[in-house]
Design a protein around this motif. Sequence first.
Motif, short mmCIF file in Angstrom:
data_model
loop_
_atom_site.label_atom_id
_atom_site.label_comp_id
_atom_site.label_asym_id
_atom_site.label_seq_id
_atom_site.Cartn_x
_atom_site.Cartn_y
_atom_site.Cartn_z
N ARG A 330 76.08 -17.33 46.77
CA ARG A 330 76.15 -15.88 46.95
C ARG A 330 74.79 -15.36 47.38
N GLU A 359 83.17 -11.47 45.39
CA GLU A 359 81.95 -12.28 45.53
C GLU A 359 82.30 -13.74 45.81
N TYR A 365 77.01 -10.48 47.35
CA TYR A 365 76.97 -9.73 46.10
C TYR A 365 77.62 -8.36 46.27
N LYS A 381 74.23 -9.90 40.41
CA LYS A 381 72.84 -9.61 40.73
C LYS A 381 72.66 -8.38 41.62
N THR A 392 74.62 -4.84 49.60
CA THR A 392 75.81 -5.39 48.96
C THR A 392 77.06 -5.09 49.78
#
Length: 562
Positions: A330, A359, A365, A381, A392
């Motif tokens: 990831r 994910e 993420y 995270k 993200t």
Amino acid sequence: MARPLLKIQRYFRRKPVRFFSFILLYLTAGSLVFLHSGFSGDGGPAGAIRPPMPPDGGYPASEGRSLGIIGRVFKDTRRAARRFGPPWMKASSSDASTWTGREDRSSRTRGPRGRSGKEMEGGRAKYIGCYVDNTQKRALRGVSFFDYKKMTVFRCQDNCAERGYAYAGLEFGAECYCGHKIQGENVSESHCNMECKGEKSTLCGGVNRLSIYRLELSQESARRYGSAIFKGCFRRPENISLALPVGTDIQNMSVDKCVDMCTEKEFSLAVLAGETCHCGFPTTVFSLHEPEEEELCLHHCAGEDFESCGNDEYFVVYQTQVQDNRCMDRRFLHTRSKHLMALASFPGAGNTWARHLIELATGFYTGSYYFDGSLYNKGFKGERDHWRSGRTICVKTHESGQREIEAFDSSILMIRNPYKALMAEFNRKYGGHIGFASQAHWKGKEWPEFVKNYAPWWASHTLDWLKFGRKVHVVHFEDLKRDLFPCLKGMVLFLGLEVSEDRLLCAVSQKDGNFKRSGLRKLEYDPYTAEMRTTIDDLIRTVDATLRQRNLSGVPEDYRPR
């Protein structure tokens, strides 16, 4: 007596003197409080937050991996007998496991302090060195656990040993990996230089470096390879060598022997075909999407009469505890995105689970409108990034105001049966992400007050996102649970990403994640009163009608009322 008092009064009337006197009194009082807390035996801060990750951010988040299948993060497991054999072969079922938060420290000793004492007391675990780890090809390929706040050497060893692994490795001060063999290069001890998050004077690997221990159990014959999960009966694939690359004939075949062999060879599937044991991973040529009638596999094992080993045409499939690493990597987005995608839901509607699946399926993420330290500590995270960071793939939010909704360019809207969602959020509110509210909370004034305030919000949340959301993709929690592969595929496509079917199959095999509540603790009574049900049923009708007006499918059949 009056004259001294008069002098003191005149002294404090002077403003500069009065100001500095108050400052002196304040500092004195603060010093006394500080000294008191120092002598009261305070154990220090609850735990430091992990510093930002390296740019690649390529660390997996595991038992989300084979999470629900193998167990829960950092919980001891007291298992019943292993469940081998399809359900129709069993006279009774004894699958129930009891999960506790207690660590039995008498069974193994704690990790070494600093660089000394690498050999564990009593010979129960032996430090064997520092090894290179690779996010694409792990040195230890079993299950893994994260805890960026409380990781210790003992905790890692205990969880790996509980599942019967031969090795336990710690990385980045907070990550624990298990395995039956080491597939990495030994390097200098100076590379493993990071302290454990839960035990500051103990070392727990480094960046892409594992401190590895060999677990020496007192009874090798009693070593367990975890709870293999029966997946069903499946027709023989057309190209068996491509679908299941390893196959061996085993004398006196049993489920136990096949599962152990595939576990040792680091495969997540153990497939029994009469006297032959095949090993592999779920792929497009053997996806496990089309199970057959279980009676077609009814063929007794040579080594165990009460077990079924399938035959040449119909295979019995078990999932081992070996982690499928195809969806473990990831990272943050390569370039910052200006397109903000929301993952919106009412609390308790499965947002955290959906993040875990996204994910796994995408390799990127997810972020959050909020900051939840417990989620960050368990591997999410993107939790620490600002929600507008653009790093993200999507952003969790429970907001339902027009201004907050219009801040996003598009959204995946998760909807769940309000009866289940309200209970899930109530458990989270009073018991944490995987805990449970107490009986006192359920039977006290908290529950009725909670339903009164939150039930209308369940409806208004969905209605607001349908009204103000610019581009909305609706996902029902129940549909995702029932038909995970196509629903998750649709979510990946809506995110604008290319679909990797191998990653999707990997995600399906490790779907549960770190925050799935055990189903063992259920209320023995219905907490909803007739009045509550009347209110909630009216809200469901309103949401159902609004969905249909938008040419979307209405609420699933298992919603009330029907």
